[in-house]
Design an enzyme around this catalytic site. Structure first.
Site, mmCIF file in Angstrom:
data_model
loop_
_atom_site.group_PDB
_atom_site.id
_atom_site.type_symbol
_atom_site.label_atom_id
_atom_site.label_comp_id
_atom_site.label_asym_id
_atom_site.label_seq_id
_atom_site.Cartn_x
_atom_site.Cartn_y
_atom_site.Cartn_z
ATOM 1 N N ASN A 1 14.289 0.596 0.021
ATOM 2 C CA ASN A 1 13.029 0.037 0.506
ATOM 3 C C ASN A 1 13.207 -0.677 1.847
ATOM 4 O O ASN A 1 14.274 -1.217 2.147
ATOM 5 C CB ASN A 1 12.458 -0.926 -0.533
ATOM 6 C CG ASN A 1 12.189 -0.236 -1.851
ATOM 7 O OD1 ASN A 1 11.940 0.971 -1.889
ATOM 8 N ND2 ASN A 1 12.246 -0.981 -2.941
ATOM 9 N N PRO B 1 0.811 -1.215 0.000
ATOM 10 C CA PRO B 1 0.000 0.000 0.000
ATOM 11 C C PRO B 1 0.845 1.266 0.000
ATOM 12 O O PRO B 1 1.964 1.296 0.514
ATOM 13 C CB PRO B 1 -0.795 -0.092 1.316
ATOM 14 C CG PRO B 1 -0.678 -1.499 1.765
ATOM 15 C CD PRO B 1 0.606 -2.026 1.215
ATOM 16 N N ASP B 2 0.288 2.308 -0.582
ATOM 17 C CA ASP B 2 0.892 3.636 -0.550
ATOM 18 C C ASP B 2 0.246 4.406 0.592
ATOM 19 O O ASP B 2 -0.924 4.741 0.530
ATOM 20 C CB ASP B 2 0.647 4.334 -1.889
ATOM 21 C CG ASP B 2 0.963 5.813 -1.845
ATOM 22 O OD1 ASP B 2 1.726 6.228 -0.958
ATOM 23 O OD2 ASP B 2 0.423 6.540 -2.681
ATOM 24 N N PHE B 3 1.001 4.666 1.657
ATOM 25 C CA PHE B 3 0.378 5.272 2.831
ATOM 26 C C PHE B 3 0.095 6.753 2.644
ATOM 27 O O PHE B 3 -0.692 7.332 3.361
ATOM 28 C CB PHE B 3 1.251 5.058 4.068
ATOM 29 C CG PHE B 3 2.406 6.010 4.207
ATOM 30 C CD1 PHE B 3 2.274 7.160 4.968
ATOM 31 C CD2 PHE B 3 3.610 5.764 3.580
ATOM 32 C CE1 PHE B 3 3.330 8.039 5.109
ATOM 33 C CE2 PHE B 3 4.664 6.635 3.720
ATOM 34 C CZ PHE B 3 4.531 7.777 4.478
ATOM 35 N N ARG B 4 0.731 7.424 1.644
ATOM 36 C CA ARG B 4 0.561 8.865 1.504
ATOM 37 C C ARG B 4 -0.746 9.263 0.832
ATOM 38 O O ARG B 4 -1.305 10.295 1.117
ATOM 39 C CB ARG B 4 1.709 9.447 0.662
ATOM 40 C CG ARG B 4 2.997 9.679 1.407
ATOM 41 C CD ARG B 4 3.881 10.635 0.605
ATOM 42 N NE ARG B 4 5.185 10.788 1.222
ATOM 43 C CZ ARG B 4 6.275 10.156 0.822
ATOM 44 N NH1 ARG B 4 6.201 9.315 -0.172
ATOM 45 N NH2 ARG B 4 7.423 10.376 1.429
ATOM 46 N N HIS C 1 18.100 2.473 4.008
ATOM 47 C CA HIS C 1 17.182 3.095 4.957
ATOM 48 C C HIS C 1 16.677 2.087 5.984
ATOM 49 O O HIS C 1 15.625 2.285 6.584
ATOM 50 C CB HIS C 1 16.020 3.748 4.213
ATOM 51 C CG HIS C 1 16.452 4.879 3.337
ATOM 52 N ND1 HIS C 1 15.671 5.388 2.320
ATOM 53 C CD2 HIS C 1 17.591 5.608 3.316
ATOM 54 C CE1 HIS C 1 16.321 6.373 1.717
ATOM 55 N NE2 HIS C 1 17.483 6.516 2.308
ATOM 56 N N ASP D 1 10.997 -3.120 2.822
ATOM 57 C CA ASP D 1 10.061 -4.246 2.775
ATOM 58 C C ASP D 1 10.712 -5.627 2.821
ATOM 59 O O ASP D 1 10.006 -6.632 2.897
ATOM 60 C CB ASP D 1 9.179 -4.145 1.530
ATOM 61 C CG ASP D 1 9.972 -3.926 0.242
ATOM 62 O OD1 ASP D 1 11.058 -4.528 0.100
ATOM 63 O OD2 ASP D 1 9.509 -3.140 -0.604
#
Length: 393
Positions: free
Chosen positions: A207, A133-136, A226, A209
């Site tokens: 990423n 999902p894209d949280f923004r 990151h 993930d």
């Protein structure tokens, strides 16, 4: 598979691969309009466009940086896959033997053995087709779920000061994004295939993930610039006790905020938040890795977040570089800094930058076809999906 393989056929194979398990984004299907004789079209602006029907969602950049935490917007069908054909100033030469199709030249470099220490730099664009999902984006269920926490801005969820005061929103998000719920994409398996063939020197990813790990890329070949969910530590400055991933996962999926059993501080997955330094491994390996790199592949990133974005300048001045992305990014404004797809700043140095615009999975499938690796690439993903199905019977 030969270089004469129809791009429509490649797209069909990609579509079949992505539908093995149904765990991917599902935008509206499109239908191939090009026939075998019209697969490659020479356009007036010097591009080579591959008319590939989109089997997956596409990427978009917004004003905020897409790849700081590894999420991007999800906006519908990808554009046609386009291999940029450079237009050089007079006197500029190129390291690519075939400037009309730089993707073929890169495949020849790999197959001939002249490119055998490959570094891949990746951003969110290689993971969106996994359905993360894209949280923004307003309107997504994940974004809506976080509204009750009244975030001052979406990125606050990844800010260390905000996390110390209000950790709950992050752990709500973490439950949605936690590794083990998503199947790696074709792009992840392409990186795995490079590793399997002994060609991957290192994979640098923005990423969080862990999908490279899930695809089977060994830990020593990965630099998670990151951070990631792979490990977790107490955030107490005098403690920093490490906690196993399974323990943290259990807490998160039980809707419990994990606290250290030694000092009672919060326990956070080793994701680099705003206000924190990058992992030491990033800096420890950077100089040696990029000095020995003989092909740099950059995929699915806006190249807006530093110091990651600046890594493209760390390879030798004669090292070929390939960008696979939905948009042109990271381009030169001065000699020696950024990509120079048309040799505008080459001077006496040969042109060395190639560009493929479009969906990362489709581009990886195209490169695999040129390398003769298509069956092996799709086979890796099929074997992964079959194994996962057996585990869940």
């Amino acid at each position: 598979m030969t270089r004469e393989t129809s791009i429509d056929e490649l797209a069909k194979q990609l579509d079949e691969s992505l539908n093995l398990d149904g765990k991917h984004a599902s935008p509206e299907d499109t239908t191939a309009a090009a026939d075998e004789d019209n697969v490659l079209e020479d356009l007036s602006d010097g591009e080579s466009t591959y008319s590939v029907p989109s089997a997956v969602g596409s990427l978009s950049s917004d004003d905020s940086s897409d790849d700081d935490i590894g999420r991007v917007k999800f906006i519908g069908p990808a554009p046609p896959l386009t291999v940029h054909r450079p237009s050089f100033p007079a006197g500029v030469t190129s390291i690519f033997a075939n400037t009309a199709s730089t993707i073929d030249s890169i495949a020849d470099m790999i197959n001939s053995g002249s490119a055998k220490n490959i570094i891949v730099m990746a951003g969110a664009g290689i993971s969106t087709d996994a359905g993360i999902p894209d949280f923004r984006s307003p309107g997504t269920g994940l974004y809506a779920n976080l509204q009750k926490y009244r975030l001052p801005y979406p990125e606050a969820i990844f800010t260390i000061d905000y996390f110390r005061r209000k950790p709950k929103p992050f752990f709500v998000l973490a439950k949605e994004l936690y590794p083990g719920q998503f199947v790696p994409t074709i792009s992840h398996f392409f990186v795995k295939l490079l590793a399997k063939r002994g060609l991957l020197h290192r994979h640098y990813t923005q990423n969080i993930d862990c999908l490279e790990r899930v695809a089977g890329v060994e830990s020593d070949l990965i630099v998670e610039a990151h951070g990631s969910f792979h490990a977790a530590h107490c955030i107490g400055n005098k403690c920093r006790k490490e906690f196993p991933q399974d323990w943290v996962r259990e807490k998160i999926f039980n809707d419990s905020i994990p606290h250290c059993d030694k000092c009672n501080s919060l326990v956070k997955p080793d994701i680099t938040f705003f206000g924190e330094g990058l992992p030491a491994r990033f800096f420890d390996l950077l100089e040696g890795d990029f000095a020995s790199c003989d092909l740099l592949i950059v995929m699915g990133t806006s190249l807006q977040v530093h110091p990651f974005a600046a890594l493209i300048n760390e390879v030798q001045s004669t090292t070929p570089r390939l960008l696979i992305n939905r948009e042109r990014v990271g381009e030169s404004k001065t000699r020696g800094m950024g990509f120079d797809f048309d040799g505008c700043f080459a001077g006496s140095m040969p042109h060395r930058d190639a560009l493929v615009l479009g969906d990362c999975d489709e581009a990886c499938l195209l490169l695999a076809d040129r390398l003769g690796w298509t069956d092996e690439l799709l086979g890796l993903r099929a074997a992964f999906v079959d194994k996962r199905k057996l585990e869940h019977i």
